[in-house]
Design an enzyme around this catalytic site. Sequence first.
Site, mmCIF file in Angstrom:
data_model
loop_
_atom_site.group_PDB
_atom_site.id
_atom_site.type_symbol
_atom_site.label_atom_id
_atom_site.label_comp_id
_atom_site.label_asym_id
_atom_site.label_seq_id
_atom_site.Cartn_x
_atom_site.Cartn_y
_atom_site.Cartn_z
ATOM 1 N N LYS A 1 0.900 -1.046 0.095
ATOM 2 C CA LYS A 1 0.067 -0.087 0.150
ATOM 3 C C LYS A 1 0.933 1.162 0.111
ATOM 4 O O LYS A 1 1.654 1.573 1.006
ATOM 5 C CB LYS A 1 -0.957 0.223 1.096
ATOM 6 C CG LYS A 1 -1.794 1.231 1.388
ATOM 7 C CD LYS A 1 -2.379 1.390 2.784
ATOM 8 C CE LYS A 1 -2.511 2.734 3.162
ATOM 9 N NZ LYS A 1 -3.295 2.799 4.612
ATOM 10 N N TRP B 1 -9.496 0.527 0.176
ATOM 11 C CA TRP B 1 -10.649 1.135 0.676
ATOM 12 C C TRP B 1 -10.483 2.145 1.759
ATOM 13 O O TRP B 1 -11.036 2.448 2.559
ATOM 14 C CB TRP B 1 -11.651 0.260 1.323
ATOM 15 C CG TRP B 1 -12.150 -1.086 0.061
ATOM 16 C CD1 TRP B 1 -12.592 -0.750 -0.862
ATOM 17 C CD2 TRP B 1 -11.393 -2.324 0.314
ATOM 18 N NE1 TRP B 1 -12.668 -2.259 -1.480
ATOM 19 C CE2 TRP B 1 -12.002 -3.049 -0.793
ATOM 20 C CE3 TRP B 1 -10.536 -3.040 1.152
ATOM 21 C CZ2 TRP B 1 -11.830 -4.211 -1.167
ATOM 22 C CZ3 TRP B 1 -10.371 -4.040 0.905
ATOM 23 C CH2 TRP B 1 -10.977 -5.046 -0.342
ATOM 24 N N HIS B 2 -9.140 2.896 1.582
ATOM 25 C CA HIS B 2 -8.616 3.783 2.733
ATOM 26 C C HIS B 2 -8.867 5.110 2.175
ATOM 27 O O HIS B 2 -8.012 5.870 2.239
ATOM 28 C CB HIS B 2 -7.350 3.481 3.128
ATOM 29 C CG HIS B 2 -7.299 2.299 3.801
ATOM 30 N ND1 HIS B 2 -5.751 1.801 4.202
ATOM 31 C CD2 HIS B 2 -8.079 1.247 4.441
ATOM 32 C CE1 HIS B 2 -6.139 0.505 4.804
ATOM 33 N NE2 HIS B 2 -7.184 0.232 4.677
ATOM 34 N N TYR B 3 -9.730 5.328 1.189
ATOM 35 C CA TYR B 3 -9.812 6.678 0.342
ATOM 36 C C TYR B 3 -10.093 7.771 1.671
ATOM 37 O O TYR B 3 -10.804 7.532 2.486
ATOM 38 C CB TYR B 3 -10.849 6.800 -0.669
ATOM 39 C CG TYR B 3 -12.229 6.088 -0.274
ATOM 40 C CD1 TYR B 3 -13.057 6.934 0.168
ATOM 41 C CD2 TYR B 3 -12.382 4.797 -0.687
ATOM 42 C CE1 TYR B 3 -14.475 6.253 0.395
ATOM 43 C CE2 TYR B 3 -13.619 4.330 -0.133
ATOM 44 C CZ TYR B 3 -14.527 5.006 0.152
ATOM 45 O OH TYR B 3 -15.915 4.398 0.590
#
Length: 587
Positions: A413, A518-520
Amino acid sequence: MPACLLLLLTLPFVAASLAAAQSRPFGGFFDAGAPPGYARYVSDASETAAEEEYDYIVVGGGAAGCPLAATLAGPGGGRVLLLERGGAPAEFPALATAGGFVRTLALADPSPESDAPAQGFSSEDGVANVRARVLGGGTAINAGFYSRAHPDWFYGHGEGAEVPDWDMHLVNASYEWVEQELTFQPEVHGWQAAVRAALLEANVTPWNGFTVDHVTGTKIGATTFDASGRRHSAADLLAFARPGRLRVAVRATVTRVIINPIDPADRRGRSRPAVGAVGVVYQDRLLQQHHALLRPGGEVILSAGALGSPQLLLLSGIGPASDLASLGISVSADSPDVGKHMFDNPRNGISIIPSVPIDHSLIQVVGIPSANGTASYLEAASYIVPLAPMLRPGPFMSPSSPLYVTMATIMEKVPGPLSEGSLWLSSPNPLETPSVRFNYFSRPEDLAQCVVGVRRVAQVLRSRTMDIFRSPLGSSSQGRRGPVRRDFRIVGATLPLDWSTNDTSVADFCKRTVTTLWHYHGGCVVGRVVDKDFRVTSARSLRVVDGSTFSVTPGTNPQATIMMMGRYVGLKMIGDRHSRRLVNNTS
């Protein structure tokens, strides 16, 4: 193709069979077993009054909204309404266990009319994504990994961004409050244990054991699944509210914040906002409208996430004036940065079908090459997905029986990131997900980070620890009696052969295989839309408290910091309330 893309392609085959078991009827929030501690506060929005007054109105019952509402409804607080557009977690049995993670993604439904706890959407970049639609928010549907922010995060949020004046004593106390209720030390074995050894072999050192802190090296983080495998989410924190002070309305879709002009005589200076929040309008599942209004001195707090909070500001007339006017939305305050500075951390990885049986595991072990968030984080998971559901029926397989395969993934990531995009309304319909573009890898620094991170993934796979997961591919050139050649059975895209030397080919791999973790975040960034106390600078009595205020990811996973933030800001607001009362009583 990355594992998550294979997963998204195969999930439709199982969606139909899971749907019947996934949801519960209206009114049956807590039918099975002992109800959770917060159950007494929860009701369907259709059962709420058409108009009612509160000291605090929290929009969004997710990672920040639940601890915030519980704190504001606790000692020293006031009367609180928490509005959540989705249902209660107990209505969706698959959410309760780690195995339900895949089920929840299987039923991610983009339709605004759907009752699924996960809502699918795709960014304008073409990357499939998911947003939560259930009480507890992302903490009710995610992989459960819990780790605090890297220390430098509290002192710098990206290029030119302002930073809240964090009280680190209160920050740590708020983390601990969350951790006492929601976090557990996982039992690491199988795939996660192998990844731990491989990370160390790839020199992601030192070994730090189990810790919730963000430290350089390899570590085991906390999990929100307890020893019995049951999920704990931010919704559980609502139990700390004082009886009689909190009301939680589920299936309550807020359509706008009610913004009124402020009498010039009350503005106390030209720099003060000319408008202020006085309440919200929300609709229930029967499409009936409700008004929740503020008592004197009250506040509306948006905790609807990086999509929901900027969307609600725009729907309420706070945003770029020209954009709002083009949609026929009356402009309450021209705030050009609402919806701007949107970020999503790129994820890339390699997925394999292991040669030996492995357990189902979500993220437990992480590699942190740099403690200050300047190098890609390394994580891993293993899960079972349906691969070939349409095989010819046989004596041991019914026509509807799919063939399942175990897959294992090692991923990186990119921290930050520096690449930024924007969010905008496609229409003034509050039920529609706004449009968003993240512009992955538009900054060369992010792409360079990915190249380094993907090479670390390759180094982990090349470790001796990983040899056991290689599959036999046939005999060597020495003939049938020669040693059997073994290699990984890769699912989807493979690394270029010259991955160790060719930056261009690895960069192309990054761009071709990019997906999301999904860490927006972003859209209501501190210093641009809200001030250091998370107050909206262009409107009084209105705050944003969630990940939309971040311009940098807080570490390997944001949920710990977002839940901490809800508790932290709630305590700060109560302190401010008491200070105002003291001033008023002595004046």
